[in-house]
Enzyme design. Structure first.
Site, PDB file in Angstrom:
ATOM      1  N   GLU A  27       0.846  -1.199   0.000  1.00  0.00           N
ATOM      2  CA  GLU A  27       0.000   0.000   0.000  1.00  0.00           C
ATOM      3  C   GLU A  27       0.879   1.246   0.000  1.00  0.00           C
ATOM      4  O   GLU A  27       1.999   1.226   0.532  1.00  0.00           O
ATOM      5  CB  GLU A  27      -0.893  -0.028   1.259  1.00  0.00           C
ATOM      6  CG  GLU A  27      -1.787   1.196   1.385  1.00  0.00           C
ATOM      7  CD  GLU A  27      -2.897   1.029   2.430  1.00  0.00           C
ATOM      8  OE1 GLU A  27      -2.944  -0.018   3.102  1.00  0.00           O
ATOM      9  OE2 GLU A  27      -3.705   1.964   2.554  1.00  0.00           O
ATOM     10  N   ASN A  72      -6.714   1.434   2.641  1.00  0.00           N
ATOM     11  CA  ASN A  72      -7.468   2.673   2.860  1.00  0.00           C
ATOM     12  C   ASN A  72      -7.027   3.779   1.897  1.00  0.00           C
ATOM     13  O   ASN A  72      -7.824   4.634   1.511  1.00  0.00           O
ATOM     14  CB  ASN A  72      -7.277   3.146   4.308  1.00  0.00           C
ATOM     15  CG  ASN A  72      -7.826   2.144   5.315  1.00  0.00           C
ATOM     16  OD1 ASN A  72      -8.682   1.324   4.983  1.00  0.00           O
ATOM     17  ND2 ASN A  72      -7.343   2.188   6.543  1.00  0.00           N
ATOM     18  N   ASN A 172     -12.046  -0.982  -1.261  1.00  0.00           N
ATOM     19  CA  ASN A 172     -11.405  -1.520  -0.065  1.00  0.00           C
ATOM     20  C   ASN A 172     -12.229  -1.191   1.174  1.00  0.00           C
ATOM     21  O   ASN A 172     -12.573  -0.019   1.390  1.00  0.00           O
ATOM     22  CB  ASN A 172     -10.009  -0.905   0.104  1.00  0.00           C
ATOM     23  CG  ASN A 172      -9.324  -1.348   1.390  1.00  0.00           C
ATOM     24  OD1 ASN A 172      -8.913  -2.501   1.510  1.00  0.00           O
ATOM     25  ND2 ASN A 172      -9.221  -0.451   2.356  1.00  0.00           N
ATOM     26  N   GLU A 173     -12.552  -2.197   1.967  1.00  0.00           N
ATOM     27  CA  GLU A 173     -13.203  -2.018   3.283  1.00  0.00           C
ATOM     28  C   GLU A 173     -14.258  -0.914   3.271  1.00  0.00           C
ATOM     29  O   GLU A 173     -14.219   0.006   4.107  1.00  0.00           O
ATOM     30  CB  GLU A 173     -12.140  -1.738   4.359  1.00  0.00           C
ATOM     31  CG  GLU A 173     -11.190  -2.883   4.560  1.00  0.00           C
ATOM     32  CD  GLU A 173     -10.280  -2.761   5.779  1.00  0.00           C
ATOM     33  OE1 GLU A 173     -10.218  -1.675   6.388  1.00  0.00           O
ATOM     34  OE2 GLU A 173      -9.646  -3.763   6.131  1.00  0.00           O
ATOM     35  N   GLU A 302      -6.282  -9.367   3.218  1.00  0.00           N
ATOM     36  CA  GLU A 302      -5.486  -8.724   4.277  1.00  0.00           C
ATOM     37  C   GLU A 302      -5.542  -9.631   5.492  1.00  0.00           C
ATOM     38  O   GLU A 302      -6.627  -9.839   6.057  1.00  0.00           O
ATOM     39  CB  GLU A 302      -6.028  -7.334   4.634  1.00  0.00           C
ATOM     40  CG  GLU A 302      -5.740  -6.288   3.577  1.00  0.00           C
ATOM     41  CD  GLU A 302      -6.086  -4.877   4.018  1.00  0.00           C
ATOM     42  OE1 GLU A 302      -5.925  -4.548   5.208  1.00  0.00           O
ATOM     43  OE2 GLU A 302      -6.530  -4.110   3.144  1.00  0.00           O
ATOM     44  N   GLN A 357       1.407  -6.541   5.478  1.00  0.00           N
ATOM     45  CA  GLN A 357       1.759  -6.183   4.129  1.00  0.00           C
ATOM     46  C   GLN A 357       3.120  -6.801   3.791  1.00  0.00           C
ATOM     47  O   GLN A 357       3.504  -7.750   4.471  1.00  0.00           O
ATOM     48  CB  GLN A 357       1.754  -4.675   4.000  1.00  0.00           C
ATOM     49  CG  GLN A 357       0.343  -4.087   4.265  1.00  0.00           C
ATOM     50  CD  GLN A 357       0.172  -2.647   3.811  1.00  0.00           C
ATOM     51  OE1 GLN A 357       0.993  -2.089   3.119  1.00  0.00           O
ATOM     52  NE2 GLN A 357      -0.942  -2.029   4.230  1.00  0.00           N
TER      53      GLN A 357
HETATM   54  O1  AHR Z   1      -3.095  -2.828   6.065  1.00  0.00           O
HETATM   55  C1  AHR Z   1      -3.375  -1.664   6.757  1.00  0.00           C
HETATM   56  C2  AHR Z   1      -4.827  -1.223   6.607  1.00  0.00           C
HETATM   57  O2  AHR Z   1      -5.657  -2.149   7.232  1.00  0.00           O
HETATM   58  C3  AHR Z   1      -5.366  -1.166   5.211  1.00  0.00           C
HETATM   59  O3  AHR Z   1      -5.088   0.041   4.585  1.00  0.00           O
HETATM   60  C4  AHR Z   1      -6.841  -1.311   5.418  1.00  0.00           C
HETATM   61  O4  AHR Z   1      -7.481  -1.906   4.321  1.00  0.00           O
HETATM   62  C5  AHR Z   1      -6.956  -2.114   6.691  1.00  0.00           C
HETATM   63  O5  AHR Z   1      -7.823  -1.529   7.591  1.00  0.00           O
END
Ligand code: AHR
Length: 507
Positions: A27, A72, A172-173, A302, A357
């Protein structure tokens, strides 16, 4: 007398292991990109500024797929800011991480880096501030051969050939209140459906057709969300026939303040399996309701351990702040190994997964500016499982004892058994979560005459031990004497207290 028996038979399969379960995630966050994979001027950087020492570690990890650019971050990202002449790119506010995004690295750089690292890209599109049209334009830029504005722009900027991106995450989320322009399940379901339809029309192939692009819709961002699992049901009811996967995200953390900190943390691995079972049931429910023949799988894109209570020590609105730089302990590694087993033991439904990550940000690899790149404790189970956990998962039946955790009962001995017929190998990945050594009898039937070729163990460490730049090899795997095998099927293992173990047999 052995205390735990583990039985597995070649004919009792869970499912084929998709190599994409060994994916990871990069990210625009902290030092993941800037100072992680990309550091022009670093002694190991190539002419594009890609750190070759980091690429070498990623290859060693065995990562086939990387999700990018968020997270995010993606919900506020305009991909058009990250293309074209670098000198003309504009720095922007990144609201997700209160940072400055310089846009020196964008889609073309990521594609070039993927090619260098031998990685398949998984692109996420912006469903926050972004529109279906923005997503279509990115798709056109990446995948359309030529003769349109964005495809010709790609040819001019970076690549004559289309990138052929196969995996597309639709946002995403979007259920998270922290998400930039988050949506209700209804609104997201409709927006995701419209976006996928436009991308499918541009791809000109049906969802199940050979070579078609694959979509991932956002499931709940974790199992504690008040909208879980209703969010997943509603989103799937809107998108079932178009999507190929629904996402799952989950992070666990060690909380010294909890009532039974160690047990609660060790219980995470089994809890991850329960979470997958619920999402599987939700998929099956919607499939039945739709009278559908189409299959939707899980992209667990994730997953990791993340100490989310750690306060931010870096200022806001700077480029690449040192944030989310968790240092993983031996204790974290034990839970991490169990989480990998949960993925393997659900190989029939989890067909993609991304360790979140990859570099510096909650990552198995850490780098120093201008300096070294090191392996965190969690690097090792990931490397062994990704390199050896291939083929199919075999169902294992165990007499393991259990312990109480905040999630309920959890197994003391947590294992996964895999079979790679092409290599004639059977592997066992096993965590002993007990405070004392455990006598374990493995009975692995119907494979043929098994010989144990390798036994690797990570044990004997202080629970807080970690690999740091001053002590990069504090926690490393140890090669032990392979086990004797009786009658070609039975092996006796004395698993150290609090240990992660890997056994490889051939026949
Ligand atoms: O991986 C860190 C964050 O965790 C990511 O940006 C988000 O998708 C999740 O809340």
């Amino acid at each position: 007398m052995p205390k735990t028996k583990i039985f597995a038979d070649k004919n009792l399969k869970i499912g084929a292991i998709d190599p994409n379960i060994y994916g990871s995630f990069l990210e625009h966050l902290g030092r993941a990109v800037y100072g992680g994979i990309y550091e022009p001027g670093h002694p190991s950087a190539d002419k594009d500024g890609f750190r070759e020492d980091v690429v070498a570690l990623i290859r060693e990890l065995g990562v086939p797929l990387v999700r990018y650019p968020g997270g995010n971050f993606v919900s506020g990202y305009d991909w058009k800011d990250g293309i074209g002449k670098k000198s003309e790119r504009k720095a922007r506010l990144d609201l997700a991480w209160a940072s400055v995004e310089p846009n020196e690295f964008g889609t073309d750089e990521f594609m070039k880096w993927c090619k260098k690292a031998g990685i398949q890209p998984m692109l996420a599109v912006n469903m926050g501030t972004g529109t279906p049209k923005d997503a279509l334009e990115l798709f056109e830029y990446c995948n359309h051969p030529s003769g349109t504005y964005y495809s010709d722009l790609r040819r001019k900027n970076a690549s004559e050939e289309p990138y052929g991106v196969k995996y597309w995450c639709i946002g995403n989320e979007m259920d998270g209140p922290w998400q930039i322009c988050g949506l209700t399940a209804e609104d997201y379901g409709k927006k995701a459906l419209n976006t996928m339809r436009m991308l499918r029309w541009a791809d000109a192939k049906k969802a199940d057709e050979e070579g078609a692009v694959k979509f991932v819709v956002c499931g709940s961002c974790h199992a504690q969300m008040p909208t879980y699992p209703e969010w997943d049901r509603i989103v799937l009811e809107h998108t079932y026939e178009e999507t190929n996967y629904i996402s799952m995200h989950q992070y666990y953390q060690y909380r010294p303040s909890s009532k039974n900190p160690l047990e609660d943390f060790l219980g995470s691995a089994d809890n991850m399996g329960d979470f997958i079972d619920t999402v599987r049931s939700t998929i099956n429910y919607v499939r039945a309701k739709n009278r559908s023949k189409h299959r939707v799988y899980i992209s667990f894109d994730e997953w990791n351990i993340w100490s989310q209570d750690a306060p931010r020590t870096e200022p806001n609105w700077v480029k690449a702040p040192r944030i989310l730089e968790d240092v993983y302990t031996f204790r974290d590694m034990l839970v991490f190994g169990g989480m990998m087993n949960a993925l393997l033991n659900h190989a029939d439904v989890v067909k993609a997964a991304c360790l979140a990550q990859l570099v510096n940000v909650i990552a198995p690899i850490m780098t120093q500016k201008g300096g070294a790149a090191i392996r965190q404790t969690t690097f090792y189970p990931f490397r062994y499982v990704s390199q050896n956990g291939r083929g199919e998962t075999i169902r294992s039946i165990t007499t393991s004892g259990s312990f109480d955790s905040m999630y309920g009962k959890a197994r003391l001995v947590n294992e996964a058994v895999t079979h790679d017929a092409s290599k004639r190998e059977v592997c066992v990945f096993l965590c002993n979560y007990g405070q004392s050594p455990e006598e374990i009898e493995l009975e692995l039937r119907s494979f043929g005459d098994l010989v144990c070729r390798e036994y690797v163990c990570i044990a004997g460490n202080d629970l807080d031990a970690a690999n740091t730049f001053s002590s990069p090899d504090a926690v490393v795997p140890e090669q032990r004497e392979p086990l004797a095998v009786k009658d070609g099927t039975k092996a006796q293992l004395r698993a150290d207290a609090m240990s992660w173990n890997f056994l490889r047999f051939s026949y």
